[in-house]
Design an enzyme around this catalytic site. Structure first.
Site, PDB file in Angstrom:
ATOM      1  N   GLY A 284       0.829  -1.190   0.000  1.00 28.57           N
ATOM      2  CA  GLY A 284       0.000   0.000   0.000  1.00 28.57           C
ATOM      3  C   GLY A 284       0.867   1.244   0.000  1.00 28.57           C
ATOM      4  O   GLY A 284       1.988   1.226   0.520  1.00 28.57           O
TER       5      GLY A 284
ATOM      6  N   GLN B 226       3.234   9.906   0.584  1.00 29.61           N
ATOM      7  CA  GLN B 226       4.505   9.217   0.803  1.00 29.61           C
ATOM      8  C   GLN B 226       5.495   9.440  -0.339  1.00 29.61           C
ATOM      9  O   GLN B 226       6.677   9.149  -0.181  1.00 29.61           O
ATOM     10  CB  GLN B 226       4.281   7.722   1.022  1.00 29.61           C
TER      11      GLN B 226
ATOM     12  N   CYS C 238       5.673   0.086   7.431  1.00 31.67           N
ATOM     13  CA  CYS C 238       5.390   1.244   6.586  1.00 31.67           C
ATOM     14  C   CYS C 238       6.610   1.563   5.740  1.00 31.67           C
ATOM     15  O   CYS C 238       7.734   1.570   6.249  1.00 31.67           O
ATOM     16  CB  CYS C 238       5.029   2.439   7.469  1.00 31.67           C
ATOM     17  N   LEU C 239       6.375   1.845   4.461  1.00 31.47           N
ATOM     18  CA  LEU C 239       7.490   2.189   3.580  1.00 31.47           C
ATOM     19  C   LEU C 239       8.173   3.481   4.011  1.00 31.47           C
ATOM     20  O   LEU C 239       9.344   3.687   3.697  1.00 31.47           O
ATOM     21  CB  LEU C 239       7.005   2.291   2.131  1.00 31.47           C
TER      22      LEU C 239
ATOM     23  N   HIS D 114      -4.711   2.014   7.415  1.00 30.16           N
ATOM     24  CA  HIS D 114      -3.333   2.511   7.523  1.00 30.16           C
ATOM     25  C   HIS D 114      -3.093   3.603   6.483  1.00 30.16           C
ATOM     26  O   HIS D 114      -2.538   4.664   6.796  1.00 30.16           O
ATOM     27  CB  HIS D 114      -2.377   1.327   7.320  1.00 30.16           C
ATOM     28  N   GLU D 115      -3.513   3.346   5.232  1.00 32.03           N
ATOM     29  CA  GLU D 115      -3.264   4.319   4.161  1.00 32.03           C
ATOM     30  C   GLU D 115      -4.130   5.569   4.314  1.00 32.03           C
ATOM     31  O   GLU D 115      -3.668   6.682   4.055  1.00 32.03           O
ATOM     32  CB  GLU D 115      -3.459   3.672   2.789  1.00 32.03           C
TER      33      GLU D 115
ATOM     34  N   HIS E 145      -2.514   7.910   6.600  1.00 25.89           N
ATOM     35  CA  HIS E 145      -1.479   8.732   5.951  1.00 25.89           C
ATOM     36  C   HIS E 145      -2.083   9.999   5.348  1.00 25.89           C
ATOM     37  O   HIS E 145      -1.487  11.080   5.430  1.00 25.89           O
ATOM     38  CB  HIS E 145      -0.784   7.958   4.828  1.00 25.89           C
TER      39      HIS E 145
END
Length: 175
Positions: free
Chosen positions: A46, A51, A96-97, A138-139, A142
């Site tokens: 994701g 990001q 998380c990236l 989660h996304e 963000h």
């Protein structure tokens, strides 16, 4: 498609609240393509536009690809919002990236109902559960400037943020 750099904590842009997409344009579709390429390269399941330093309400996900069997189900969500959530909770280990190499268990609603616009401009609603529910929450976090570490205790959150601030000061770059 173009590979885009994923910004890393403590980058302040991760705390920005993303702006709604007012129209599904060629630029938005290209951004989604760039996000898929960047997400797969990372690799991740994701990615929120913020990001890659694009403060718009766009998410890409492919939770099927995580299984590692060569299958794929790339999905884009424009202006996603949670319109309902179960009272039953679930715990998943999240990563998380933008916070590489750190994982922690996070408790979230087990199922959610989401409303979003797809890349063809259609408004849709659907129910999400399991990994899909966890990932979409989660996304969406963000897009609201919230990181998964914000769901941890103050002590754990402070330790993670401090670790990444120190790494940034020393010029350590995660890839």
């Amino acid at each position: 498609m173009a590979l885009r750099e994923i910004i890393i904590l403590p980058d302040k842009r991760l705390r920005e609240i993303s702006k709604p997409v007012t129209e599904v344009t060629t630029e938005i579709r290209k951004l989604a393509d760039d996000m898929f390429e960047s997400m797969y390269e990372a690799p991740g399941i994701g990615l929120a536009a913020i990001q890659i330093a694009e403060p718009v309400r766009l998410i890409t996900m492919d939770i099927v690809r995580k299984e590692g069997d060569g299958k794929s189900d790339p999905r884009a969500f424009i202006n996603p919002e949670i319109v309902g959530a179960s009272s039953e909770m679930n715990v998943y280990e999240e990563g998380c990236l933008s916070i590489p190499e750190y994982y922690a268990e996070v408790e979230r609603p087990k199922t959610v109902r989401i409303r979003y616009t797809d890349l063809d401009g259609n408004v849709k609603e659907e129910d999400a559960d399991g990994l899909f529910a966890t990932c979409i929450q989660h996304e969406i976090d963000h897009l609201n400037g919230v990181l998964f570490v914000d769901h941890l205790s103050k002590l754990k959150r402070a330790m993670v943020i401090r670790k990444f601030e120190k790494a940034a000061k020393r010029g350590i770059k995660y890839v």
